[in-house]
Design an enzyme around this catalytic site. Structure first.
Site, PDB file in Angstrom:
ATOM      1  N   ASP A  24       0.793  -1.254   0.000  1.00 12.25           N
ATOM      2  CA  ASP A  24       0.000   0.000   0.000  1.00 12.25           C
ATOM      3  C   ASP A  24       0.819   1.296   0.000  1.00 12.25           C
ATOM      4  O   ASP A  24       0.436   2.271   0.679  1.00 12.25           O
ATOM      5  CB  ASP A  24      -0.955   0.020   1.212  1.00 12.25           C
ATOM      6  CG  ASP A  24      -1.912  -1.147   1.231  1.00 12.25           C
ATOM      7  OD1 ASP A  24      -1.915  -1.937   0.264  1.00 12.25           O
ATOM      8  OD2 ASP A  24      -2.652  -1.292   2.215  1.00 12.25           O
ATOM      9  N   LYS A 128      -6.526  -5.000  -2.958  1.00 14.41           N
ATOM     10  CA  LYS A 128      -7.096  -5.662  -1.780  1.00 14.41           C
ATOM     11  C   LYS A 128      -8.173  -4.790  -1.135  1.00 14.41           C
ATOM     12  O   LYS A 128      -7.964  -3.596  -0.922  1.00 14.41           O
ATOM     13  CB  LYS A 128      -5.986  -6.021  -0.790  1.00 14.41           C
ATOM     14  CG  LYS A 128      -5.226  -4.847  -0.206  1.00 14.41           C
ATOM     15  CD  LYS A 128      -4.062  -5.379   0.616  1.00 14.41           C
ATOM     16  CE  LYS A 128      -3.343  -4.318   1.408  1.00 14.41           C
ATOM     17  NZ  LYS A 128      -4.137  -3.604   2.405  1.00 14.41           N
ATOM     18  N   CYS A 161      -1.959  -2.448   7.855  1.00 13.85           N
ATOM     19  CA  CYS A 161      -1.924  -3.395   6.726  1.00 13.85           C
ATOM     20  C   CYS A 161      -0.664  -4.257   6.704  1.00 13.85           C
ATOM     21  O   CYS A 161      -0.716  -5.414   6.265  1.00 13.85           O
ATOM     22  CB  CYS A 161      -2.119  -2.636   5.424  1.00 13.85           C
ATOM     23  SG  CYS A 161      -3.805  -1.970   5.333  1.00 13.85           S
TER      24      CYS A 161
HETATM   25  C1  C5J Z   1      -2.988   0.713   5.568  1.00 11.85           C
HETATM   26  C2  C5J Z   1      -4.783   1.873   6.677  1.00 11.85           C
HETATM   27  N1  C5J Z   1      -2.500   0.468   4.371  1.00 11.85           N
HETATM   28  N2  C5J Z   1      -4.036   2.270   7.691  1.00 11.85           N
HETATM   29  N3  C5J Z   1      -4.233   1.245   5.619  1.00 11.85           N
HETATM   30  O1  C5J Z   1      -2.356   0.492   6.580  1.00 11.85           O
HETATM   31  O2  C5J Z   1      -5.968   2.120   6.643  1.00 11.85           O
END
Ligand code: C5J
Length: 220
Positions: A24, A128, A161
């Site tokens: 991400d 995802k 994540c």
């Molecule tokens: C991730 C989030 N990628 N913190 N997303 O950690 O919402």
């Protein structure tokens, strides 16, 4: 087998069965002027992972590792976003307009991976809908088809994540190491706590190392 100096003890891996998974590293989470900053977060705290990730990505590509990228986001009609996720966020919600388009919606500018870490042709990109990269995706299938046994996990955010993905990976039998400088959080104390949990009790989820150690182990 190669060895990475890691905590709580050295991590052994075979490059032929190891993948780098970059979680991400999207504009909305990491860039100035994105959703993360609009929520009042200090994005410099997560931007510090960009340079180490860039160096590790280069090294992994040179070593011939399978490189996989993930993006958190949803369909345009949010039909893959459960209420337990859609109703969270405090002031701003998934699907609403944000500074870089609709928040966490696929195809919007903020959903893109930052240019510094852009996927190369042939590198799988996993879209995802959840926090963990295995949930409702074909990540496990792709890893199995490449005979992958070990993962090097990078990205943001450490306690959300990255940690969710590490736990999912461990439950599926993968060995994993997280270079601590290649992941980050808007909350440094959560970053530290998540890494401490992962490596606790003799690597109950996985190992924690540093990009320099991983890069050294990937050199021919
Ligand atoms: C991730 C989030 N990628 N913190 N997303 O950690 O919402």
């Amino acid at each position: 087998m190669r060895t990475i100096k890691a905590q709580p003890f050295d991590f052994q891996f075979d490059p032929a069965t190891t993948a780098l998974v970059v979680i991400d590293m999207q504009r909305d989470f990491v860039e100035r002027g994105g959703f993360g900053e609009a929520l009042g977060n200090d994005v410099s705290l997560v931007r510090r992972a960009i340079e180490p990730c860039t160096a590790l990505l280069k090294s992994a590509r040179e070593a011939g590792l399978l490189v996989i990228h993930t993006r958190e986001g949803h369909r345009d009609d949010l039909s893959d976003c459960l209420p337990a996720k859609r109703t969270r966020g405090g002031k701003t919600f998934i699907g609403e307009p944000g500074p870089m388009g609709r928040i966490l919606v696929r195809g919007q500018p903020g959903h893109d991976i930052i240019p510094e870490l852009a996927p190369q042709p042939g590198e799988p990109v996993i879209d995802k809908p959840g926090k963990g990269a295995f949930y409702a995706t074909d990540l496990h299938l792709i890893l199995q088809s490449h005979r992958i046994a070990s993962l090097i996990i990078c990205g943001v955010t450490t306690e959300v994540c990255v940690q969710s993905t590490a736990r999912e990976a461990n439950d599926r039998g993968y060995e994993l190491v997280i270079p601590e400088d290649c992941c980050a959080s808007y909350f440094p104390e959560f970053h530290q706590a998540a890494l401490a949990m992962i490596k606790a009790q003799g690597a109950i989820v996985g190992w924690v190392s540093h990009s320099a150690e991983v890069i050294a182990a990937l050199r021919p």
